[in-house]
Design an enzyme around this catalytic site. Structure first.
Site, short mmCIF file in Angstrom:
data_model
loop_
_atom_site.label_atom_id
_atom_site.label_comp_id
_atom_site.label_asym_id
_atom_site.label_seq_id
_atom_site.Cartn_x
_atom_site.Cartn_y
_atom_site.Cartn_z
N GLY A 170 7.53 4.42 3.05
CA GLY A 170 8.09 5.72 3.38
C GLY A 170 9.34 5.60 4.21
N ALA A 171 9.77 6.75 4.74
CA ALA A 171 11.02 6.78 5.51
C ALA A 171 10.93 5.97 6.79
CB ALA A 171 11.38 8.23 5.83
N PHE A 172 9.71 5.85 7.33
CA PHE A 172 9.57 5.21 8.63
C PHE A 172 9.06 3.77 8.56
CE2 PHE A 172 9.09 9.79 9.60
CZ PHE A 172 10.22 9.91 10.39
N GLY A 173 8.71 3.29 7.39
CA GLY A 173 8.24 1.91 7.33
C GLY A 173 7.46 1.61 6.06
N ASP A 217 0.96 16.29 13.09
CA ASP A 217 1.27 16.15 11.65
C ASP A 217 0.00 15.94 10.85
OD1 ASP A 217 3.01 16.21 9.50
OD2 ASP A 217 3.51 14.08 9.61
N VAL A 223 3.73 -0.24 4.51
CA VAL A 223 2.36 -0.64 4.81
C VAL A 223 1.89 -1.61 3.73
CG1 VAL A 223 0.00 0.10 5.27
CG2 VAL A 223 1.90 1.61 5.86
N LEU A 240 0.82 -1.21 0.00
CA LEU A 240 0.00 0.00 0.00
C LEU A 240 0.85 1.27 0.00
CD1 LEU A 240 -2.76 -1.00 2.60
CD2 LEU A 240 -2.97 -0.91 0.11
N GLY A 241 2.02 1.20 0.61
CA GLY A 241 2.86 2.38 0.66
C GLY A 241 4.18 2.08 1.33
#
Length: 301
Positions: free
Chosen positions: A47-50, A158, A52, A44-45
């Site tokens: 990014g920098a933090f993990g 955020d 999904v 699903l996605g």
């Protein structure tokens, strides 16, 4: 043999690093959720933090979950913060629900309800602003979610379209606040504290954040006002709320900007939220009692 020992040790070290790299980037093949075996369906996605991924129950295809995979080694504070606040918050229709959390030596696997329609950003078509009644509908969901978050002494920190998920329930779409990795407690033991740490996203950060001394709730309210502008124009009004930013300066002095495309009724409401002084910025009770918030856009103005 001693001659080869350094080379062999170096080879073993290289293989170990390779193994760790594979593990770090591996996605879920199978996972047990609520007693049922689930298999990964799609990414699903990332990014920098993990990462999904979408998983589906093997024997009940209607059961789907989003699993956020967060490293316990890299960005450890972010990962722990996300899990902490998701556990702290009660069930609420406008906050993404954590179903369970599975911890391994390398990862947190955070099992979340699956938002079928993606993010609010996915709903925004370039140069095709939302109608006021649709923007109001999602904005109300955002305020209801923030109301619950703030009642528990939490500042999201955020709020932006990428962190607002949309899911379908019957014939309705429901907005849900997600991504609590930058959240902070602004109140504990009934005592509110002043915050000093800047993070979030510049285009949605309130101006007082750059003074390094601010209260929690007005920060999220400001960001919600920016989200409303984005829904009504498809564009962020400025890149950073500082006086050296020309677009933001135009807002302060009352010059024209992207907001000139917003109807006067909506713009007057937004101005109560995007007040430079957080002391006079509209709070959630004021927002809920405002004419714009209570207006029925299905009827003629």
């Amino acid at each position: 043999m001693s001659f080869w020992r350094p080379a062999i040790q170096s080879l073993h070290l290289g293989l170990e690093r390779f193994r760790r790299n594979i593990n770090r980037n591996r996605r879920i093949q199978s996972i047990l959720i609520e007693g049922e075996e689930c298999n990964e369906v799609e990414l699903l996605g990332k990014g920098a933090f993990g990462t999904v991924v979408l998983v589906r129950a093997k024997n009940h295809s209607e059961k789907q979950f989003a699993v956020k995979i967060l490293s316990t080694r890299r960005n450890q504070t972010f990962s722990a913060t996300e899990v902490y606040f998701l556990r702290l918050l009660p069930p609420h229709e406008n906050i993404i629900r954590m179903i369970e959390m599975i911890k391994t030596p390398d990862f947190y696997q955070v099992v979340l309800e699956y938002a079928t329609e993606g993010t609010l950003s996915d709903k925004l078509v370039e140069n095709v602003p939302m109608k006021a009644k649709i923007a109001q509908y999602f904005f109300k969901h955002l305020i209801e979610g923030l109301s619950c978050i703030h009642e528990h002494g939490i500042m999201h920190n955020d709020i932006k379209p990428d962190n607002l998920l949309i899911t379908r329930q019957g014939d309705k779409e429901i907005l849900k606040i997600s991504d609590f990795g930058l959240s902070m407690l602004f109140r504990s033991d009934k005592s509110e504290r002043i915050l000093h740490y800047i993070n979030g996203t510049d285009a949605y950060n309130a101006p007082e954040m750059y003074s390094r001394s601010f209260r929690g709730p007005p920060i999220d309210i400001w960001a919600a006002g920016i989200v409303l502008i984005v829904m009504l124009t498809t564009k962020e009004p400025w890149s950073k709320a500082v006086r050296t930013n020309r677009s933001y300066l135009y807002w302060i002095v009352g010059e024209q900007g992207i907001w000139e495309h917003i109807d006067d009724f909506s713009l007057d409401f937004i101005k109560t939220i995007l007040q430079f002084d957080p002391a006079i910025r509209a709070a959630i009770p004021t927002i809920k009692q405002s004419p714009w918030y209570r207006h029925d856009f299905n009827t003629a103005s």
